[in-house]
Every structure is written in structure tokens, then in C-alpha cells.
Enzyme design. Sequence first.
Site, PDB file in Angstrom:
ATOM      1  N   GLU A 404      30.000   3.211  -8.294  1.00 34.34           N
ATOM      2  CA  GLU A 404      29.737   2.115  -9.247  1.00 34.34           C
ATOM      3  C   GLU A 404      28.455   2.366 -10.039  1.00 34.34           C
ATOM      4  O   GLU A 404      27.547   1.521 -10.119  1.00 34.34           O
ATOM      5  CB  GLU A 404      29.692   0.780  -8.509  1.00 34.34           C
ATOM      6  CG  GLU A 404      31.000   0.481  -7.816  1.00 34.34           C
ATOM      7  CD  GLU A 404      31.126  -0.935  -7.262  1.00 34.34           C
ATOM      8  OE1 GLU A 404      30.114  -1.658  -7.235  1.00 34.34           O
ATOM      9  OE2 GLU A 404      32.238  -1.312  -6.883  1.00 34.34           O
ATOM     10  N   GLU A 482      37.476   1.951  -3.240  1.00 37.42           N
ATOM     11  CA  GLU A 482      36.914   0.800  -2.520  1.00 37.42           C
ATOM     12  C   GLU A 482      37.849  -0.363  -2.733  1.00 37.42           C
ATOM     13  O   GLU A 482      38.175  -0.691  -3.881  1.00 37.42           O
ATOM     14  CB  GLU A 482      35.512   0.497  -3.066  1.00 37.42           C
ATOM     15  CG  GLU A 482      34.597  -0.056  -2.016  1.00 37.42           C
ATOM     16  CD  GLU A 482      33.176  -0.233  -2.551  1.00 37.42           C
ATOM     17  OE1 GLU A 482      32.517   0.792  -2.819  1.00 37.42           O
ATOM     18  OE2 GLU A 482      32.761  -1.381  -2.693  1.00 37.42           O
TER      19      GLU A 482
HETATM   20  C1  GAL Z   1      31.043  -2.962  -4.139  1.00 38.86           C
HETATM   21  C2  GAL Z   1      29.941  -1.951  -3.799  1.00 38.86           C
HETATM   22  C3  GAL Z   1      29.668  -1.936  -2.314  1.00 38.86           C
HETATM   23  C4  GAL Z   1      29.512  -3.347  -1.811  1.00 38.86           C
HETATM   24  C5  GAL Z   1      30.766  -4.114  -2.122  1.00 38.86           C
HETATM   25  C6  GAL Z   1      30.802  -5.519  -1.580  1.00 38.86           C
HETATM   26  O1  GAL Z   1      31.067  -3.269  -5.480  1.00 38.86           O
HETATM   27  O2  GAL Z   1      30.331  -0.676  -4.183  1.00 38.86           O
HETATM   28  O3  GAL Z   1      28.526  -1.179  -2.045  1.00 38.86           O
HETATM   29  O4  GAL Z   1      28.412  -3.905  -2.431  1.00 38.86           O
HETATM   30  O5  GAL Z   1      30.883  -4.170  -3.526  1.00 38.86           O
HETATM   31  O6  GAL Z   1      31.992  -6.161  -1.946  1.00 38.86           O
END
Ligand code: GAL
Length: 809
Positions: A404, A482
Amino acid sequence: MNRRRFIDAAIACSVLTTVAKGGRVDSDFSGMRKSFNTDWRFHKGEAPGAEASGFDDSSWRPLDLPHDWAIEGPFDIKYNARCGGLPFHGTGWYRKSFDVSAELKGKVISIVFDGAMYNAHVWINGHFLGNRPFGYIEFQYDISSYLNYGGSNEIAVQLKPEDLSSRWYPGAGLYRNVWLDVRDSTHVAQWGTFVTTPEVSDAWATVNVETALVGSGSCEYEVVDPDGQIVARGTSSELRIKNPKRWDIDSPNLYLLRTTVYVRGEVVDQTVTRFGIRTLKFSKEGFWLNGRKVRIQGVCLHHDNGPLGAVVNRRAIERKLQIMKAMGANSIRTSHNPPSNELLDLCDELGLLVMDEAFDVWERQKVKNGYNKFFKQWAERDLKDMVRRDRNHPSVFMWSIGNEIGEQRDSVEGPAIARRLDGYVKELDTTRPTTCGFNKWPTPYKNGMAAQIDIAGMNYKPLDYGEAVNAYLPNNPVVGSETSSCTSSRGVYHLPIKKYKTHSSKQVSSYDLIGPPWAYPPDVEFDALERNPEILGEYIWTGFDYLGEPTPYGGKDNSTNGYWNGDWPARSSYFGAVDLCGFPKDRFYLYQSQWTKKPMVHVLPHWNWEGSGHENIPVYAYTNCEEVELFVNGKSFGRKIKGKDLTKLLVKFNRYKSNHFMSKYRLSWEVPYAPGSLKVVGYIGGKPVAEKEIKTAGKPAQIALSPDRSDLSADGVDLSYVTVRIEDADGNLCPLADNLVRFQVEGAGKIVGVGNGNAATTEPFVADYRTAFNGLCMLIVKAGMFGGPIRISAVSEGLKSSRCSLLVR
Ligand code: GAL
């Protein structure tokens, strides 16, 4: 007692050809390596002059490494809950005195830090060796020319983690292992061995070895197979192996390459490098391991070990990975930084694929004092060092250059930096693809950034799999880098079921549908992956709860710069499928139902609703069976068919139009509450194959202790995790119990941590007591250096106490 340790010639001359028992195996194991973890002195705070020789550190705290200075706490609202609410920032110093024998003169002696958190400055005998800002990277210094041979030496390390430098709990100090390497002046360079297997068939594998030597000598190679037999030998850097045993997720076969360096016929150096023989193929259609299509069932993991903090401990990491495997995971994403050597060694041994990730940030900041400050100067070095260190691990199958990244929105810098980082990786390894986790749909696809790397990582974009992303990237493979970010607290159920942002209890209901605005229940991702079979798979956020980032409490969004203390004491994550102690939440079983084949069925919630005012209770079953039948006190509430009987979930996340999702991944009933038994039976082909029963518990009456291991090694690091259950008189778990339990540990070990999985408490992790959270807490015991029994007792007011014992040998 003389706390100096003698680095003697005998150690330097012994050439280890086997790997230390039960210990770590370095991917590039140098035979003359010695642990440099014992007898350090530590001081938290400024210490003018501490870098100088002869500095008086006698009042400093004596300790052994690895050490995380922040985990002892105390938790305090003045620290940032986003970073665990613990005192990790400020200055800390470590010093160590040691003697070096005169015979070592002429050898090359290096000190190796597996990682130091962070911004390390290192001195030997008052001479400044260097500075290494990145807390997750391994680094070393050649100290030979500054040593006092036949006399005493002092090493000093200053660390300066800053406030607002991380989005999660980073830990602080010399939290990974430190080594001393003693080598001949001619030796294999640090990470100087690179093994590849360019041709692999059932009949043969070709093993290619690249060796970088310091000095000039000749090399001889030997390959040892998984059974300990030498199967190839020679001086050519191309070796051939007959009938190779593949490294695979179900059969993680490992080979050793022994490199012996000769100068004028004499052996001067030897290294052992572990590797695996396997083939990887990535295409737009999917991922193949050894010719077999494998869907990635991945988990994102931060580096901390819950109540132990950031300290590296092989057993803690092994247990974490074993729990993830039991859930059905086949891959780990090392979010968002280079992992410990121990994690990679264990993934090699357990058969877990690794997405090895370098950075959470490039030049654009996410938090005020983040790695962005160092990126320009250090990124090339840090990324290349990570690749050099990790490229012999068969488990590593993808390199991630970022998560990100802020530059996604910058149509010049985004693609340019991505191209540059991709190039650094490819200079050192072309056998694995690069990836990056993108969350700013569709900008990085439009501006060409995603096209700079091999595999597009999509964070939280299940709606855009398929045509949407293919329009930008017709040929590149795509992975859900993710996913989900569903939140829950183990054992907590809020009724009636509804979608909320936060709850006054600072806990999150375990009906598995709550999450921040970008999050969605696991079911949504399962469905998207089913409809888009070419997506390589997913990495859930997260496998384990971790310290810090207590979303949905405390902070505004992912780019909040400041403190997250609005919902104190909420101070650790709710994202895990298991809690901070490794106790499974219900979500663990939801993933298990999707990721495993051995028949299983799980039921929720607990069955203690008397006096709650709720007459009808929603009951969910998670299963991989065809049908599930629900019984309350022996009375059937009917069978439901998986895939046909749907559960309506309240779902709302960014850009999702509907307010609900019909899930075929869970079965549900609404039943009138009656105390007694709640039971589910899973059927395949009409036959019962799995069941689970929960009973209404009576009053808390006793404590039950169950250690995960009762036989420990006398190595000063081995661990036993002792589950502490609050039970009624009949042995049923009391699902709401919060009794305070006190521990006594005597004999050949000691307490190193306690926990209970409650993300919103300021009870310390280093203590001899713990309050149960929904019936459970955890005691972590560490073996000492000598054999003998460890006797454990647990007492709590009004409860029958409990004892158990472990054996250290
Ligand atoms: C994502 C990020 C992670 C964590 C997650 C929580 O956007 O990459 O590190 O913060 O959100 O939902």
C-alpha cells in the site's frame, strides 16, 4: 563472576559439518559461528560516553539476548495504542565485554546482527563501525582490525526507535540473535552462496551453485540429500542429482550444499547451505508448484510473538506456524518487512510458501517518522540484502517490494520506483516473481505502476477480480495480497447480530462480520475466488492477532499520523483468526472449513445465555461436510445443506452496493435458548463424520492446566505454552469467566510471559498472574540451561487449584 566470554582458537578451528541439534539452520551456515547472545548489559535512556572503551556499565541491567525492552511495559495511555501502548521509543544502549585469544590474529572476525530495532549505531573498542536504520534487516561488521587480541574488548550498540515510526508494535532493542563469525582470510562471503535448480524432472535435477569468495581459493561441493546421504560431489558449480525429492508443502524435503574452500590444498573454510528442489510456475491462469496447481491459502503475519513481544524465539514462531497450518494455511506473507531467519527456516521445514516482503513505505510517509526518512539512502541496500539473505530458502516463492505504497497515486514516481526496485531484485534472483500490494484501485493499474512487477497484488478488491483488473493487466497473474480484515474478540458474542462500527465493551462480536470500511467477511472473498479461478489465492489480514493497530478502536484510518488512544485501553489488533495467545477464534474454523478436507464442524456461540434477556439465539456452523444437523438438548433443529442453505450476512464495505451478502459458507439456525447442550453433527454421504458439542457451564469451580509440550530442551530458549482453563465442577469451559489466576513456577525453568487474548487490557505480559478472558488465559514457561523438572501451580480465589510439571533435559 567473570561475565566475559572467551572467543578462543578452538572454536575458530572447529569446522562444523553438521547442523546444530534442534537449533536454527542458517540458510548460509558458516561453520565457525558462535552465538553472541549472552552476558550483555542494557540501559534504557541516554548514556553519554557509552560508546567508549572502559565506560563503566556496572550499574546497567545484565541480560541475555534476544531482548525487547518495551514488552515489559507498563502499558500507558501516554504511549501510542497504534504501537501497542508500550514504551518502545527513546534511546537504549547495549554493551558487552569479551576476551579474544591471541591465536585468532589473522582471522576475519565479524559481528552479525539478525536485526536491531532500530537505527542502530555500533562501536567496537570505541571505534565507530556504522549505522543501520532499518530495524528488520540483517547486517554485519568486520571487527578484526579493531580487536585487542589476547585481551579484552567492548562492543557498544545504541538504538533509537522513534515515536510515530511504525503503524504497529515494532518492538525495541536487540530483539533478534547476534552472532560472532570467525573465518579464515579466504572464505565464502556473507550470503555468498546462491543455489538454483534450473532443470528438474523425476529422473534428474541440476543444481547450480554461485559462490562469492573473499580472497582466492578453490571450492569443492557436496550435496547431502534429506536422508543424510551424499548424492553429488565435485568442483564444478553444476551438480546433478538423480531422482530428486521435491520440496513441497506436504513433503518439505531439504538438501544441504556443503562448500569447502581450499587454499594450497588446505581446508580454510566451510559453509552449509540448505536448499530445496522444486518448480514454480506462475501464469495468468494460476500458480503451479511442482507441476500441481496450488491455490494460495495465505495469512499475513506481523513479526511479534504476542506476550513475548518482538523477541525472536524459534519455538514461539514454530507454534505460530503450526497453528496456521492446522487452519489450512499454505502460505505466509511477512507483512510488511523482512522476517527473521528463524521464520524462513521453519517455513522451509514445515512446508509453507513465503511472500517475502521488504517495505511498508517508500518515500511518501504513512507515519511521521517512518522508514520513508531512510528510503532514498537505504532502500537499494536493504532490498538487495534481503534477497541475498533469503534466496536459498525453498519456501520463498515471491518477493514483495511493498505494501500500500503512497506512490501508487503518483504516475511518475510510482512506476519509476517500482521499476527500480524490481530491477534490484532481478539483479540477484530471476527465479521468483516480484509483487506489491496495491489498495488504490484503479490508479496503480492505470498509471502503469502495477505493470512494472510480475504479480499484481490486490488489497481488499474482491469486486474487481476478473474483467476489471484484466482490462489493465491482460497477461499478469493477480493475487489477493491482503483480504477480509474482519475483526473479532475470542468468545465475545453481541446480540442481536448487527453491523456496528465500535461497541461500548471495546470488544468485537465473533459472528464474523464486523470490520472497518474497507473490510468484508471472509465469505465475500471465498465467493470472489470461486468465481475467478485464475486469481492465485488470498492472504487474509491476519492469521494471528498482533500488538498494536486496535482497529476498529482508537484510530481514524490507515493514514492517521497521530495517536490512537481514543478507546484506551484497546491496544492490540482484533484482526486475527486466532488471538494473541494463539487461541482460535471462531474465524479460525471458518477458514478451516474452506481450506481443509479432513471432516470438521464448528459451532458458535457459547451456550450460557441464562439471564441475558435473549430468548432466541442465532447459531452458526462452519463445516467442510455436506450437511450439518443441529441439536439442542438432544432435540434436532434440522439438517442444513452446505452450498444450498444460505446465511444472510449484513455486509457493507467500500464500493459494495448491497447491504447484505447471502453466504453459502456458513449454516445458521435461530433457536430458543434452553440451558444444556448445543451440538452439531456433520454428514458426508449421509453418514455422520464430525461433531462438536458445547455445554452450558455451571459456576467456575476449578483451574485446568494443559501444557502444549511437557518435554523441553535445556537450551535456555525452549518454551512450553500452558493453556489455563476456568472450568465448572464437571470440566466444562466457563465461557464468561474472568477469574484472576496466580502462578508459581519452580525448578528448571521460569515464566517468560502471560496473556489472555484480550486486546483491551493493561495487565502486563511479564507477570506471575493473569485474569482469564472468556474462560482462558495462557502461561508461557521457558526452559533454563540445566535439566530437571519444572513444577507449575495455578491458584485462584474460590477455585480448586491445579498443578502440572514439565521435564527439561
Ligand atoms: C491494510 C494494511 C495493513 C493493515 C490493514 C488493516 O490496509 O495494509 O497493514 O493496516 O489494512 O485492515
